[in-house]
Every structure is written in structure tokens, then in C-alpha cells.
Write an enzyme that holds these catalytic residues in place. Structure first.
Site, mmCIF file in Angstrom:
data_model
loop_
_atom_site.group_PDB
_atom_site.id
_atom_site.type_symbol
_atom_site.label_atom_id
_atom_site.label_comp_id
_atom_site.label_asym_id
_atom_site.label_seq_id
_atom_site.Cartn_x
_atom_site.Cartn_y
_atom_site.Cartn_z
ATOM 1 N N GLY A 2 0.843 -1.189 0.000
ATOM 2 C CA GLY A 2 0.000 0.000 0.000
ATOM 3 C C GLY A 2 0.874 1.234 0.000
ATOM 4 O O GLY A 2 2.099 1.157 -0.131
ATOM 5 N N ALA A 3 0.228 2.380 0.154
ATOM 6 C CA ALA A 3 0.963 3.643 0.116
ATOM 7 C C ALA A 3 1.969 3.754 1.256
ATOM 8 O O ALA A 3 3.033 4.339 1.102
ATOM 9 C CB ALA A 3 -0.029 4.804 0.169
ATOM 10 N N GLY A 5 3.238 1.084 3.246
ATOM 11 C CA GLY A 5 4.073 -0.042 3.636
ATOM 12 C C GLY A 5 3.634 -1.338 2.983
ATOM 13 O O GLY A 5 2.805 -1.350 2.077
ATOM 14 N N VAL A 7 2.309 -5.392 3.714
ATOM 15 C CA VAL A 7 1.714 -6.278 4.720
ATOM 16 C C VAL A 7 2.095 -7.720 4.387
ATOM 17 O O VAL A 7 1.920 -8.177 3.252
ATOM 18 C CB VAL A 7 0.179 -6.130 4.775
ATOM 19 C CG1 VAL A 7 -0.411 -7.092 5.799
ATOM 20 C CG2 VAL A 7 -0.199 -4.699 5.123
ATOM 21 N N LYS A 22 2.145 -5.490 9.261
ATOM 22 C CA LYS A 22 2.397 -4.318 8.408
ATOM 23 C C LYS A 22 3.817 -3.833 8.689
ATOM 24 O O LYS A 22 4.169 -3.567 9.833
ATOM 25 C CB LYS A 22 1.383 -3.219 8.723
ATOM 26 C CG LYS A 22 1.486 -2.002 7.813
ATOM 27 C CD LYS A 22 0.339 -1.037 8.085
ATOM 28 C CE LYS A 22 0.381 0.161 7.172
ATOM 29 N NZ LYS A 22 -0.775 1.062 7.381
ATOM 30 N N ASP A 115 -11.215 6.665 4.682
ATOM 31 C CA ASP A 115 -10.734 5.946 3.491
ATOM 32 C C ASP A 115 -11.492 4.630 3.310
ATOM 33 O O ASP A 115 -10.904 3.579 3.053
ATOM 34 C CB ASP A 115 -9.222 5.693 3.598
ATOM 35 C CG ASP A 115 -8.578 5.425 2.235
ATOM 36 O OD1 ASP A 115 -9.233 5.684 1.192
ATOM 37 O OD2 ASP A 115 -7.428 4.950 2.207
#
Length: 218
Positions: A2-3, A5, A7, A22, A115
Site C-alpha cells: 500500500g501507500a 508499507g 503487509v 504491516k 478511506d
């Protein structure tokens, strides 16, 4: 990925259970980014609810922060839609009710997720919804009359007009995103997805409401 980091699926070597970890690189992160990460951890510690991904622990080396969370077997609703295609309304209704249960709890705590989208809604093997990714979540001040922001956060196609305009936002901003997610699940794409993000943001602010798909029931 993801933006903020990566997972990983991880094995607990003592219990044999699976967890999600994460992994966020700390080197080169700004002070603001570090504050956001700490806020995400602080929020996750507080948010104990069946419809919210469970926080287990966090720890860090000099260069990397690890946030350990419950592992949710079936991945996200966005992944499910990519794999199985558009979903039928009764199933979308089952998922949406659970999303609203989770948001109801969040909003009672004065927390706005900011979000909500298919990619941040995880599904367990039994079909239970787990809200995830609190990286841009925020807590309302006492009174909860709405908060102002000096930055646009979230994902463009699911974003409420007041967040785009950086005016006062409330828990209603999450409900807007839920409606966009409903359309995403029924059609495979959120409103305005054919447009570039900047053009989509312009339409969200200026149209009376996003286009409602013809195939959707009243």
C-alpha cells in the site's frame, strides 16, 4: 503493498496461528508521517469491535516499524470483486450492513475512517466484514461538530465533496464513501472511475450526486 508499507502474512512460532504484519520503513520518513503512524497504532489499540481488524502489538528496529494485526483470510472486497466479478445486491446488502455496524462503533468513539473503499474492507472465511487501514483516520474533537483539514486524504473516487474542498467534515463523509463502495461492488468500479483522478474530484464536487447505475434497484 500500500501507500504506507507492505503487509506480510506471518506465522506465530509459539502458537501456530497466522497474523498480518504491516512493515513500514522508518528511514527517511517525515515527522508528520511518523505522527500519522503513531496515531494509527493509538487508534487501533482503542478500537475493539467484531467488525474492525484486531490490533495485536507493534514493535520496531531502528529502521522498520512492525504492526501486528489479526490475519483476515479472504482478503479485501476489492480482491473478491476482481476474482468473482460484480456482486448481487443481496450479498452487497449483507456486507454493507456489517460495514455500517463497524462504522457505527467508530463514529460513537468520535473516529472518522476517511478511506472507506473495497480495498480497505476485509472479509473473513465466514463472510464477516473487518474494517482495516486506519492510516488516515482521525478523531473528532469533543462536541463532534465537524473538523477542518488542511490536506486532502483518502482515495479520490470514494472521497466526499467536503474532504476534497477541505471544509468541515463529519461522520457523514464516511457514509458517502460507503455509497461509492456499494456502487463499486455492484458494478466493479466506483463512480467516475473512467476519469482521471483530478477530473473525478471536480465532478464529485460539482455534480448534484454521483451517477447511479441503471442496474441498481431503488
Amino acid at each position: 503493498r500500500g501507500a504506507s508499507g507492505v503487509v506480510h502474512k506471518a506465522l506465530n512460532m509459539q502458537t501456530g496461528g497466522m497474523v498480518a504484519v504491516k512493515r513500514v520503513a522508518l528511514r527517511g520518513e517525515s515527522k508528520e508521517s511518523m505522527q500519522l503512524l503513531q496515531r494509527e497504532i493509538d487508534l487501533l489499540k482503542l478500537l475493539k469491535n467484531p467488525y474492525i481488524v484486531e490490533y495485536i502489538e507493534s514493535f520496531n528496529t531502528r529502521d522498520i516499524l512492525y504492526i501486528v494485526m489479526e490475519f483476515v483470510e479472504n482478503g479485501s472486497l476489492a480482491q473478491i470483486v476482481r476474482k468473482f466479478g460484480r456482486l448481487q445486491e443481496p450479498l452487497v446488502g449483507i456486507y454493507t450492513l456489517q460495514v455500517l455496524e463497524g462504522l457505527g462503533f467508530l463514529h460513537e468513539q468520535g473516529v472518522i475512517h476517511r478511506d472507506i473503499k473495497g480495498g480497505n474492507i476485509l472479509i473473513s472465511t465466514g463472510g464477516r466484514v473487518k474494517l482495516a487501514d486506519f492510516g488516515v483516520a482521525t478523531k473528532l474533537e469533543a462536541g463532534g461538530s465537524g473538523a477542518r483539514t488542511n490536506s486532502v486524504v483518502g482515495s479520490p473516487y470514494w472521497m466526499a465533496p467536503e474532504i476534497i474542498e477541505m471544509s468541515a467534515f463529519t461522520t457523514a463523509s464516511d457514509i458517502w464513501s460507503v455509497a461509492c463502495t456499494v456502487i463499486e461492488l455492484i458494478t466493479t468500479q466506483p463512480p467516475y472511475f473512467a476519469l482521471q483522478p483530478v477530473a473525478a474530484l471536480f465532478k464529485i464536487v460539482n455534480d448534484a450526486h454521483p451517477p447511479i447505475p441503471d442496474a441498481i434497484s431503488p
